[in-house]
Design an enzyme around this catalytic site. Structure first.
Site, PDB file in Angstrom:
ATOM      1  N   LYS A  82       0.400  -1.452  -0.641  1.00  0.00           N
ATOM      2  CA  LYS A  82      -0.094   0.371  -0.087  1.00  0.00           C
ATOM      3  C   LYS A  82       1.191   1.070   0.200  1.00  0.00           C
ATOM      4  CE  LYS A  82      -4.448   1.920   2.398  1.00  0.00           C
ATOM      5  NZ  LYS A  82      -5.214   1.564   3.375  1.00  0.00           N
ATOM      6  N   SER A 160      -9.748   1.715   3.023  1.00  0.00           N
ATOM      7  CA  SER A 160      -8.917   2.205   2.069  1.00  0.00           C
ATOM      8  C   SER A 160      -8.234   1.561   1.196  1.00  0.00           C
ATOM      9  CB  SER A 160      -8.064   3.089   3.045  1.00  0.00           C
ATOM     10  OG  SER A 160      -7.093   2.512   3.869  1.00  0.00           O
ATOM     11  N   SER A 184     -10.084  -1.481   6.534  1.00  0.00           N
ATOM     12  CA  SER A 184      -9.615  -1.229   5.667  1.00  0.00           C
ATOM     13  C   SER A 184      -8.873  -2.035   5.493  1.00  0.00           C
ATOM     14  CB  SER A 184      -8.562   0.942   5.469  1.00  0.00           C
ATOM     15  OG  SER A 184      -9.061   1.135   5.748  1.00  0.00           O
TER      16      SER A 184
END
Lengths: 476, 138
Positions: A82, A160, A184
């Site tokens: 990420k 996210s 997330s």
């Protein structure tokens, strides 16, 4: 180039092929890179591809394996991280326009640990701007656009860790690293039909990761099986003096305490039924019919492997409000420069541009009160976990929302388990449990007490031993 | 509230915190951080409000704002003070539509804060904060 069948294999399966040199690390890396270059832009899955670094690491891994210096099940394994994790020499944008040019001159601890285990970084995964810390109303709240769901490209992957989910679900890499402050990892994993593990708070070092909420941020693996999550967790877990919240050095409770151990070591299934499972009856107010059908079927499977199975209820209280307040206050502090400078105006989402201003108004006494409630809640959950090793319920009450949806309308519902689980730093895993009528994945969630990764992995592996939902592939 | 339009089949007990204006996984952190269904506002609606004289009044300082029906007078006053503080500090950066949004979010956040404050705590209920002394070289 390797075929799709190979690229959709699990880390465990790929690792064995790499170890026995049936495939090479370079070949595997080039295949995932090519697929990422083809599908990544379409799905808005990546912030950056790290081709040069990946090939350098792949050649090194291949030479080491050939020389008999096998590091373990992640050796030669391509993955994505990420884009809130620092990687030297590449941008780390936090998914947000104000940080589009940001670079760090060091690697996050998780990146270092995976490199030590021989894994190969092929790219930085797209994400919701600032991991959603300022709030957002649309899936497009990202510097790289709305991540498309491989199961239906008109739908979102959730956030996210939106790019991480798209990458794993469409086999652009063997696994990915995501983060969760509230939902997330669990939500994107559920929406895209993959397995995602949220570790205990402090289990995985966050050094080099963007901070959203200091007391609630966690990093964790997203992969194509629960077993893979165990392998990856073993490689990234452990004390780090550079993370103030890092748990003290101690023997790990989950199996496979070393990435150097054989893959089988992270198998936590047992011949004897041992798990006490609490099936939550108040985690969701409603389940959509398609989700409910799959969850009822999943419940039967869980009953089958549980030593004890009983209904369970979450304690009642304003836990979500308290967790939300803590996140909001910590985020307002973490991004105080961005807020006060007016840099938030560059964020993509209309809600994100305002959230910081509002959250700066939270009173210190309210923040302390929220944290006093947190301790009350911790004790209540400890009592509940006196009866159960894991709690189980649907990961989400709905399937993936449309890309253009106003999330305040389409993805707005009470989530007490998400609030409680993240507020108390509890480990959780989401595993796929089938497709709803709209042909979108449904997730089943297991949650355990702190340091209970072994229990959630055991439950998830038992589930995946009986079912084959984690083997389903989207048509991309 | 889960805002899907599906019919409910489950018979789940609703947690105390899980009211129709409950908190979504993202709205935790939206400005209101704690905004519920009542604050959900379609952009068109928002735009219409922002373009009307009444909305300007609601967002700004010229006319008395409408009170939230869910807040006590004291909480309402506290929320208004917060709104004024935001406007004082950042108002010049905000459009009329954004001022409307700020107002709605603050009022909604105040409702959540009231819920926190209503939860009974004792003097000895300490916060879940960990402070570890840092020693040089350790």
């Amino acid at each position: 180039m390797l075929n799709d069948e190979t690229l959709y294999l699990t880390v465990e399966e790929l690792g064995e092929q790499l170890r026995t040199r049936k495939i090479s690390a370079v070949e595997l890396t080039e295949s995932y890179l090519a697929r990422s270059e083809r599908l990544g832009p379409r799905l808005h899955a990546y912030a950056t591809l790290t081709r040069e670094l990946a090939l350098k690491e792949a050649h090194a891994a291949e030479q080491e394996i050939a020389a008999g210096k096998y590091r373990g099940p992640l050796h030669g394994m391509p993955y994505a991280a990420k884009d809130l994790l620092a990687v030297r020499g590449y941008p780390t944008t936090w998914g947000a326009a104000p940080y589009a040019e940001q670079q760090f001159d060091y690697d996050a601890t998780v990146i270092q640990k995976l490199r030590h285990a021989g894994a190969i970084l092929i790219g930085k995964a797209a994400m919701i701007e600032l991991a959603g810390g300022m709030g957002y109303r649309f899936a497009s709240a990202s510097h790289t656009g709305a991540a498309r769901n491989p199961w239906n490209e008109a739908c979102w992957t959730c956030g996210s860790s939106s790019g991480s989910a798209a990458i794993v679900s469409s086999a652009m890499a063997a696994f990915a690293i995501g983060s969760e402050t509230w939902g997330s990892i669990v939500c994107p994993s559920a929406f895209t039909g993959i397995s995602g593990l949220r570790p205990t708070y402090g289990r995985v070092s966050r050094h080099g990761a963007m901070s959203l909420a200091y007391s609630m941020d966690k990093l964790g693996p997203m992969a194509r099986s629960a077993h893979d999550c165990g392998i990856i967790l073993a490689a990234i877990a452990g004390h780090d003096p550079l993370d103030p919240a890092s748990l003290p050095a101690q023997p790990t409770i989950f199996n496979s305490s070393s990435a150097h151990a054989p893959a089988q070591a992270s198998r936590v299934r047992t011949a004897k039924k041992t798990l006490r499972v609490g099936w939550l009856t108040n985690a969701w107010k409603d389940l959509s019919p398609g989700v409910e059908k799959r969850i009822q079927e999943a419940q039967k499977v869980v009953r089958g492997f549980a030593a004890n199975f009983a209904e369970a209820t979450l304690p009642e209280g304003p836990w979500e409000a308290a967790a939300g307040l803590v996140i909001s206050a910590e985020c307002a502090s973490a991004f105080d420069k961005l807020i006060e400078s007016g840099g938030v105006a560059k964020l993509a989402d209309p809600e994100g541009r305002l959230g910081g201003y509002i959250n700066q108004q939270i009173a210190a006494t309210d923040l302390v009160r929220a944290n006093r409630l947190r301790r009350v809640l911790q004790h209540k959950m400890a009592e509940l976990f006196g009866q159960f090793d894991v709690l189980a319920t649907a990961s989400l009450p709905v399937t993936a929302s449309k890309l253009e949806a106003n999330l305040d309308d389409e993805l707005s519902f009470p989530d007490p388990l998400g609030g409680i689980g993240n507020f108390c730093g509890l480990p959780a895993i989401s595993v796929p449990c089938g497709l709803a009528d709209d042909q979108l994945p449904v997730g089943l969630q297991f949650v355990a007490p702190p340091l209970g990764e072994t229990a959630v992995l055991q439950a998830a592996q038992e589930f995946q031993h009986t079912t084959r939902w984690h083997k389903l592939r989207p048509n991309v | 509230m889960m805002k899907t339009k599906t019919k409910t089949k489950t018979k789940m007990k609703e947690p105390e915190d899980s009211h129709p204006g409950g908190i979504s996984r993202r709205s935790f952190a939206r400005g209101a951080a704690l905004v519920g269904a009542a604050a959900a506002l379609l952009p068109a609606h928002l735009l219409a409000q922002a373009q009307s004289p009444a909305s300007t009044a609601a967002a700004g300082t010229e006319k008395p704002p409408e009170p939230s029906p869910k807040l006590s007078p004291a909480s309402q006053a506290e929320a208004e003070a917060k709104i004024q503080n935001i406007m004082r500090k950042y108002g010049s950066r905000l459009s009329d539509a954004e001022k409307v949004d700020v107002r709605k979010s603050v009022l909604s956040q105040q409702e959540s804060i009231d819920k926190l404050r209503a939860f009974p705590l004792e003097n000895w209920d300490e916060p879940a904060l960990v402070l570890r002394a840092v020693l040089q070289g350790k």
